[in-house]
Design an enzyme around this catalytic site. Structure first.
Site, PDB file in Angstrom:
ATOM      1  N   CYS A 121      -8.005   1.335   4.212  1.00 31.99           N
ATOM      2  CA  CYS A 121      -7.759   2.708   4.679  1.00 31.99           C
ATOM      3  C   CYS A 121      -8.709   3.737   4.075  1.00 31.99           C
ATOM      4  O   CYS A 121      -8.771   4.876   4.544  1.00 31.99           O
ATOM      5  CB  CYS A 121      -6.314   3.109   4.408  1.00 31.99           C
ATOM      6  SG  CYS A 121      -5.118   2.048   5.220  1.00 31.99           S
ATOM      7  N   HIS A 263      -5.717  10.782   4.551  1.00 27.52           N
ATOM      8  CA  HIS A 263      -5.371   9.541   5.242  1.00 27.52           C
ATOM      9  C   HIS A 263      -3.905   9.618   5.660  1.00 27.52           C
ATOM     10  O   HIS A 263      -3.040   9.928   4.851  1.00 27.52           O
ATOM     11  CB  HIS A 263      -5.601   8.347   4.308  1.00 27.52           C
ATOM     12  CG  HIS A 263      -5.018   7.078   4.835  1.00 27.52           C
ATOM     13  ND1 HIS A 263      -5.237   6.659   6.132  1.00 27.52           N
ATOM     14  CD2 HIS A 263      -4.202   6.152   4.278  1.00 27.52           C
ATOM     15  CE1 HIS A 263      -4.585   5.527   6.328  1.00 27.52           C
ATOM     16  NE2 HIS A 263      -3.949   5.197   5.230  1.00 27.52           N
ATOM     17  N   ASN A 293      -0.283   5.099  11.199  1.00 20.30           N
ATOM     18  CA  ASN A 293      -1.353   4.866  10.221  1.00 20.30           C
ATOM     19  C   ASN A 293      -2.415   3.998  10.891  1.00 20.30           C
ATOM     20  O   ASN A 293      -2.158   2.830  11.184  1.00 20.30           O
ATOM     21  CB  ASN A 293      -0.743   4.167   8.994  1.00 20.30           C
ATOM     22  CG  ASN A 293      -1.777   3.807   7.928  1.00 20.30           C
ATOM     23  OD1 ASN A 293      -2.976   3.787   8.195  1.00 20.30           O
ATOM     24  ND2 ASN A 293      -1.310   3.513   6.734  1.00 20.30           N
TER      25      ASN A 293
HETATM   26  N1  ACO Z   1      13.653   0.027   9.331  1.00 21.92           N
HETATM   27  C1  ACO Z   1      14.819   0.058   8.646  1.00 21.92           C
HETATM   28  N2  ACO Z   1      14.896  -0.269   7.344  1.00 21.92           N
HETATM   29  C2  ACO Z   1      13.763  -0.642   6.736  1.00 21.92           C
HETATM   30  C3  ACO Z   1      12.515  -0.695   7.394  1.00 21.92           C
HETATM   31  C4  ACO Z   1      12.489  -0.344   8.751  1.00 21.92           C
HETATM   32  N3  ACO Z   1      11.356  -0.339   9.473  1.00 21.92           N
HETATM   33  N4  ACO Z   1      11.557  -1.080   6.514  1.00 21.92           N
HETATM   34  C5  ACO Z   1      12.191  -1.269   5.344  1.00 21.92           C
HETATM   35  N5  ACO Z   1      13.512  -1.004   5.485  1.00 21.92           N
HETATM   36  C6  ACO Z   1      14.579  -1.090   4.492  1.00 21.92           C
HETATM   37  C7  ACO Z   1      14.249  -2.024   3.346  1.00 21.92           C
HETATM   38  O1  ACO Z   1      14.550  -3.370   3.660  1.00 21.92           O
HETATM   39  C8  ACO Z   1      15.132  -1.462   2.257  1.00 21.92           C
HETATM   40  O2  ACO Z   1      16.427  -1.973   2.441  1.00 21.92           O
HETATM   41  P1  ACO Z   1      17.340  -2.326   1.156  1.00 21.92           P
HETATM   42  O3  ACO Z   1      17.506  -1.026   0.417  1.00 21.92           O
HETATM   43  O4  ACO Z   1      18.586  -2.844   1.772  1.00 21.92           O
HETATM   44  O5  ACO Z   1      16.557  -3.350   0.384  1.00 21.92           O
HETATM   45  C9  ACO Z   1      15.161   0.025   2.549  1.00 21.92           C
HETATM   46  O6  ACO Z   1      14.762   0.182   3.904  1.00 21.92           O
HETATM   47  C10 ACO Z   1      14.208   0.802   1.677  1.00 21.92           C
HETATM   48  O7  ACO Z   1      12.954   0.112   1.679  1.00 21.92           O
HETATM   49  P2  ACO Z   1      11.699   0.674   0.978  1.00 21.92           P
HETATM   50  O8  ACO Z   1      10.551  -0.262   1.113  1.00 21.92           O
HETATM   51  O9  ACO Z   1      12.115   1.126  -0.383  1.00 21.92           O
HETATM   52  O10 ACO Z   1      11.449   1.955   1.907  1.00 21.92           O
HETATM   53  P3  ACO Z   1      10.506   3.139   1.668  1.00 21.92           P
HETATM   54  O11 ACO Z   1      11.265   4.368   1.747  1.00 21.92           O
HETATM   55  O12 ACO Z   1       9.636   2.907   0.482  1.00 21.92           O
HETATM   56  O13 ACO Z   1       9.600   3.078   2.959  1.00 21.92           O
HETATM   57  C11 ACO Z   1       7.417   2.348   3.576  1.00 21.92           C
HETATM   58  C12 ACO Z   1       8.828   1.920   3.259  1.00 21.92           C
HETATM   59  C13 ACO Z   1       7.449   3.239   4.800  1.00 21.92           C
HETATM   60  C14 ACO Z   1       6.581   1.105   3.864  1.00 21.92           C
HETATM   61  C15 ACO Z   1       6.839   3.130   2.381  1.00 21.92           C
HETATM   62  O14 ACO Z   1       7.046   2.399   1.207  1.00 21.92           O
HETATM   63  C16 ACO Z   1       5.377   3.431   2.507  1.00 21.92           C
HETATM   64  O15 ACO Z   1       4.970   4.227   3.314  1.00 21.92           O
HETATM   65  N6  ACO Z   1       4.544   2.837   1.635  1.00 21.92           N
HETATM   66  C17 ACO Z   1       3.125   3.176   1.540  1.00 21.92           C
HETATM   67  C18 ACO Z   1       2.336   2.781   2.737  1.00 21.92           C
HETATM   68  C19 ACO Z   1       0.896   3.227   2.540  1.00 21.92           C
HETATM   69  O16 ACO Z   1       0.590   4.163   1.851  1.00 21.92           O
HETATM   70  N7  ACO Z   1      -0.020   2.583   3.105  1.00 21.92           N
HETATM   71  C20 ACO Z   1      -1.407   3.035   2.908  1.00 21.92           C
HETATM   72  C21 ACO Z   1      -2.201   2.003   2.446  1.00 21.92           C
HETATM   73  S1  ACO Z   1      -2.088   0.713   3.594  1.00 21.92           S
HETATM   74  C22 ACO Z   1      -3.667   0.167   3.812  1.00 21.92           C
HETATM   75  O17 ACO Z   1      -4.547   0.405   3.069  1.00 21.92           O
HETATM   76  C23 ACO Z   1      -3.881  -0.685   5.010  1.00 21.92           C
END
Ligand code: ACO
Length: 342
Positions: A121, A263, A293
């Site tokens: 990214c 980004h 993204n």
């Molecule tokens: N729908 C419903 N629930 C979900 C989903 C979904 N799509 N995805 C995860 N959950 C659940 C999980 O299983 C978890 O359940 P649990 O509490 O029962 O275990 C709960 O939601 C919370 O999960 P988290 O992973 O803690 O959710 P978070 O709020 O952190 O959001 C996300 C996840 C969106 C992936 C976030 O962590 C994020 O944006 N991370 C960074 C991504 C990023 O910056 N990428 C850039 C670099 S990528 C690259 O370079 C290609």
């Protein structure tokens, strides 16, 4: 690593001279994903800010989107050709060769220097720095810098944690040789990496590590994986640090920044970064609701859309900051130039 300052007092600089983008026609709204995955529109919107994303149709490759964005950026620059073409991508058409030579040829520039840049990214910011280097070293007068992805090709369709985030698309800018201090001049740059944390964002199979191990890939290892929570923390910390470093190097304060075009990883990440820098949320351009993204395509796509909407106006000061797999991060600044529409 903070690059040597290259601006002020009329020295040579890489100047943005054109911008363009290309999105696949098909959009996939959250509801469509919620129909086949254990997720919901409300969860995706509230946790990421994404409402829909564009997805390439079967048969559309990264080079197809790159050519679309590149052609528009060339048109916007008023120049039919450049000396070098750089394509930042995580999803090249093939493992070998690079995608950029094909893109150059399809844009009528067979013979131009052409290579890919791989920094996930952060790829577009790394490619901008590389292109600026080619210009400052007198290797090229004009460079087409494209960020292009068909990220959907890497996703496990059954993985709700990644399928909801990523989209396909491409964006591009044309850089020309100019002078520091003129509108559009890029720099300084801040670039960095942390390979010790590479496993946080990875496609385990398909490269030399797995092929040479003698162990066949396990099911699913060809798909993209991300440790979302940890990546979130790294993304906020690294983009905030990098943005602050580049602002200090440029001699700008947060008050000087009219727009941050970061980004588009997650709208909550962007908000945290803005808070860390001291920027009000209304100065952070966001198109993540509509495109998700798009990895290396994210910043140039956002630049083209912000320009087309009249959000980015000539003379405004713009901060670009990115974070991605590697881990990698990078930032730069520019004053937005007067550009023709793409
Ligand atoms: N729908 C419903 N629930 C979900 C989903 C979904 N799509 N995805 C995860 N959950 C659940 C999980 O299983 C978890 O359940 P649990 O509490 O029962 O275990 C709960 O939601 C919370 O999960 P988290 O992973 O803690 O959710 P978070 O709020 O952190 O959001 C996300 C996840 C969106 C992936 C976030 O962590 C994020 O944006 N991370 C960074 C991504 C990023 O910056 N990428 C850039 C670099 S990528 C690259 O370079 C290609």
């Amino acid at each position: 690593m903070v690059a040597r300052r290259t601006d002020t007092d009329g020295r040579r600089a890489a100047v943005v001279a054109g911008v363009g983008s290309c999105l696949p026609a098909r959009t996939v709204p959250n509801e469509e994903l919620a129909a086949r995955l254990d997720t919901s529109d409300a969860w995706i919107r509230s946790r990421t800010g994404i409402a829909r994303r564009h997805v390439a149709a079967p048969g559309t490759a990264t080079s197809d989107l790159a050519v679309g964005a590149g052609a528009r950026a060339l048109k916007s620059s008023g120049e039919p050709a450049v000396d070098a073409v750089l394509v930042a991508t995580t999803t090249p058409d093939r493992p070998c060769p690079a995608t950029a030579p094909l893109v150059a040829a399809r844009l009528g520039m067979t013979g131009a220097a052409a290579h890919d840049v791989s920094a996930v990214c952060t790829g577009f910011v790394y490619a901008l720095a590389s292109a600026a280097g080619l210009i400052l070293a007198d290797v090229a007068e004009r460079v087409l810098v494209i960020g292009a992805e068909t990220f959907s090709t890497l996703l496990d369709p059954g993985d709700r944690s990644t399928s909801v985030i990523f989209g396909d698309g491409a964006g591009a800018v044309v850089l020309r040789s100019g002078t520091a201090g003129e509108p559009g001049a890029l720099g300084p740059f801040d670039l960095g990496s942390d390979g010790e944390s590479e496993a946080l964002i990875t496609v385990p199979a398909g490269g030399s590590r797995q092929r040479l191990s003698g162990v066949p890939p396990r099911p699913g290892e060809e798909f993209f994986t991300m440790s979302g929570k940890e990546v979130f923390r790294h993304a906020v910390r690294r983009m905030t640090g990098s943005a602050k470093a580049v602002l200090a190097r440029a001699g700008w304060t947060a008050e000087d920044v009219d727009h941050m075009v970061g980004h588009q990883a997650n709208s909550r990440i962007t908000q945290h970064v803005a808070e860390g820098i001291g920027l009000p949320p209304q100065r952070c351009f966001s198109n993540i609701a509509e495109v998700g993204n798009t990895a290396a395509a994210s910043i140039p796509l956002a630049l083209d859309q912000a320009h087309a909407k009249g959000v980015l106006r000539p003379g405004q000061r713009v901060l670009l900051t990115a974070f991605g797999g590697g881990l990698t991060w990078g930032s730069t600044v520019l004053t937005w130039p007067r550009l023709d529409p793409s």
